[in-house]
Design a protein around this motif. Structure first.
Motif, PDB file in Angstrom:
ATOM      1  N   ASN A  55      40.046  31.116  44.289  1.00 40.75           N
ATOM      2  CA  ASN A  55      40.810  31.280  43.061  1.00 40.75           C
ATOM      3  C   ASN A  55      39.913  31.072  41.850  1.00 40.75           C
ATOM      4  OD1 ASN A  55      42.548  30.089  40.731  1.00 40.75           O
ATOM      5  ND2 ASN A  55      44.031  31.072  42.075  1.00 40.75           N
ATOM      6  N   GLY A 405      46.567  36.249  34.991  1.00 41.46           N
ATOM      7  CA  GLY A 405      47.126  36.732  36.247  1.00 41.46           C
ATOM      8  C   GLY A 405      46.136  37.419  37.165  1.00 41.46           C
ATOM      9  N   TYR A 406      44.829  37.153  36.999  1.00 43.85           N
ATOM     10  CA  TYR A 406      43.843  37.790  37.861  1.00 43.85           C
ATOM     11  C   TYR A 406      44.085  37.405  39.320  1.00 43.85           C
ATOM     12  CZ  TYR A 406      39.390  39.531  39.606  1.00 43.85           C
ATOM     13  OH  TYR A 406      38.437  40.217  40.306  1.00 43.85           O
ATOM     14  N   VAL A 407      44.029  38.404  40.213  1.00 42.78           N
ATOM     15  CA  VAL A 407      44.305  38.214  41.632  1.00 42.78           C
ATOM     16  C   VAL A 407      42.989  38.192  42.407  1.00 42.78           C
ATOM     17  CG1 VAL A 407      45.494  39.098  43.682  1.00 42.78           C
ATOM     18  CG2 VAL A 407      46.516  39.412  41.406  1.00 42.78           C
ATOM     19  N   SER A 408      42.698  37.071  43.083  1.00 44.95           N
ATOM     20  CA  SER A 408      41.488  36.953  43.894  1.00 44.95           C
ATOM     21  C   SER A 408      41.710  37.580  45.262  1.00 44.95           C
ATOM     22  CB  SER A 408      41.110  35.479  44.068  1.00 44.95           C
ATOM     23  OG  SER A 408      40.869  34.880  42.824  1.00 44.95           O
ATOM     24  N   SER A 409      40.603  38.031  45.878  1.00 46.22           N
ATOM     25  CA  SER A 409      40.705  38.634  47.205  1.00 46.22           C
ATOM     26  C   SER A 409      39.369  38.520  47.919  1.00 46.22           C
ATOM     27  CB  SER A 409      41.101  40.114  47.099  1.00 46.22           C
ATOM     28  OG  SER A 409      40.998  40.759  48.343  1.00 46.22           O
ATOM     29  N   VAL A 414      41.846  44.892  45.549  1.00 45.37           N
ATOM     30  CA  VAL A 414      43.176  44.489  45.116  1.00 45.37           C
ATOM     31  C   VAL A 414      43.433  45.068  43.738  1.00 45.37           C
ATOM     32  CG1 VAL A 414      42.358  42.348  44.060  1.00 45.37           C
ATOM     33  CG2 VAL A 414      44.728  42.512  44.829  1.00 45.37           C
ATOM     34  N   GLN A 416      44.757  44.858  40.043  1.00 43.78           N
ATOM     35  CA  GLN A 416      44.958  43.811  39.069  1.00 43.78           C
ATOM     36  C   GLN A 416      46.084  44.170  38.103  1.00 43.78           C
ATOM     37  OE1 GLN A 416      43.531  40.949  39.271  1.00 43.78           O
ATOM     38  NE2 GLN A 416      41.972  41.481  40.802  1.00 43.78           N
TER      39      GLN A 416
END
Length: 468
Positions: A55, A405-409, A414, A416
């Motif tokens: 994260n 709201g950045y989405v980790s992967s 993914v 964004q």
């Protein structure tokens, strides 16, 4: 003693203070080696979020906490350098002692365990990140920086050491940034690919550090200094606290690292999510770096002789600032981003080339004003600002990404949210502006060059009497 002339003119240099070109190159390669890891750090957030699946808020917390510890370790290391007395000198032996641990620590950072709890991952990245940056890098980088002030007392020769150093150092970043991402694809585009590539860079860095140690001898010997049994800690810290030029040089050095961190951190995201091709970052980074190196090699020596450090840096930062304002007219066009990288490389080259020349002059000023020669403490104290500044910058950037709201992967594939995309754009657009303004204000207030010849004349007379 050295005879000084006007700072903007060619100076007569004592034979003992001259540095050969091979030694200049060897010294510069020491920073090239260190920038393998520092270049890797500029895309470390990208690795953590898009390959290790961490994260971004966690990454920011690790870097912020680590930088606080790092600042303490810098000051401690400064005293270690001052108290070191070996057959190789004070600073030089640390390059030898820290080179192998440095190479190992680079690789460990990227071996983040998978399939374990978030707590275990946090602990691993905290320990390995600090082993590399707080412990080993500090043991290596601070003595390396202060070494230049122990190789020569000529301001002109120190400036040339800085120019060669900062002309060669970016090639470490080129290896760690421009070549890394394409090689990651070749080696499988996963976390193990990062480990393999970093192992290669670690070996390259080790060889360059050993060559730097072999060629760079400490030649500055002040008889009056030998009479000091020990360095008074309180007096030394007071000399730093009341040295206005130390704070100004430290702030310039910090801002230099902040701008690199802002652009180096945000550009990979910019390329991936605005231009839909993260490999473009390698080209943009290479363009900016080679532009800066070319200007440093071709223009900086000429500008230095004609205008001196302060004036040439003022001109360069003004160009960078105005160029960035022009880029803001069309920031989402790829060609305009190319322009921003190019103009930043041109404008930042003068300051980047002589940044350590500023600190070298502060060493002489401190001896003149406070009767203490504290190369290690001045360079270590300045480094505290760079690391705390970088840590705060990393924490701000990553937390703003998380807030947006950045989405980790762990796979890197993914979609964004638009809020995260907008945040990436705004950070790259407006982050550098603050940095340029701060640097311009500091350079405008810098007056040390005007009194430097008198400082050296006074020191020559005092040292002839056996005084510091």
């Amino acid at each position: 003693m050295n005879k000084m002339a006007e700072p903007n003119a060619a100076m007569a240099i004592d034979e003992r203070d001259k540095v050969s070109w091979l030694t200049r190159v060897a010294y510069g390669l020491g920073d090239t080696a260190q920038n393998v890891v520092w270049g890797a750090m500029s895309i470390l957030t990208f690795f953590y979020t898009d390959y290790a699946g961490i994260n971004p808020a966690t990454v920011g917390l690790v870097m912020l906490l680590s930088r606080c510890f790092d600042g303490v370790s810098d000051v401690i290391m400064g005293f270690f350098v001052e108290k070191t007395n070996s057959k190789w000198g004070k600073s030089r032996p640390w390059i030898l002692w820290a080179s192998v641990p440095f190479a190992i620590s680079i690789v460990l950072i990227y071996a983040v365990p998978q399939g374990v709890s978030d707590t275990m991952q946090f602990a691993y990245i905290f320990v390995t990140y600090n082993l590399c940056t707080t412990v080993v890098y500090t043991m290596l980088n601070l003595p390396y920086g202060s070494l230049s002030a122990m190789m020569t007392r000529s301001s002109q020769e120190r400036d040339m050491l800085s120019i060669v150093r900062m002309s060669l150092s970016p090639f470490g970043k080129i290896l760690a940034v421009s070549a890394t991402l394409p090689l990651i694809k070749v080696f499988g585009d996963d976390q193990m690919a990062w480990v393999k590539v970093m192992s290669i860079w670690a070996v390259v860095a080790l060889l360059m550090l050993l060559f730097c140690f072999y060629r760079c001898e400490e030649k500055v010997v002040i008889e009056a200094r030998k009479k000091e049994d020990k360095l008074p800690v309180g007096k030394a810290l007071k000399a730093l606290a009341y040295n206005q030029y130390f704070w100004m040089a430290a702030a310039i050095w910090m801002m230099q690292n902040v701008i690199f961190y802002i652009t180096g951190t945000m550009l990979p995201y910019y390329c991936k999510y605005i231009f839909m091709d993260d490999t473009l970052f390698s080209f943009l980074f290479l363009l900016e770096t080679l532009t800066m190196v070319g200007c440093q090699i071709v223009l900086s020596p000429i500008l230095l002789r004609k205008f001196g450090k302060r004036k040439m840096c003022l001109m360069g930062i003004t160009v960078a600032f105005v160029g960035h304002l022009i880029y803001l007219m069309n920031p989402l066009d790829y060609n305009w981003v190319v322009f921003s990288c190019f103009i930043r490389g041109v404008g930042f080259a003068p300051l980047n080339s002589v940044i350590f020349g500023f600190l070298g002059d502060v060493v002489e000023y401190a001896q003149w004003k406070f009767h203490l020669r504290i190369e290690g403490l001045i360079f270590s104290g300045g480094s505290v600002g760079t690391k705390v500044g970088s840590g705060l910058t990393a924490a701000v950037l990553t937390n703003l990404l998380a807030w947006a709201g950045y989405v980790s992967s762990a796979t890197g594939s993914v979609e964004q949210p638009q809020s995260a995309i907008d945040m990436i754009i705004h950070l790259y657009e407006y982050g550098p502006i603050m940095v340029w303004i701060i640097i311009l204000l500091i350079l405008w207030a810098w007056k040390l060059e005007k009194i430097y010849p008198q400082i050296m004349n006074d020191l020559a007379e005092r040292e002839a009497r056996g005084e510091l």
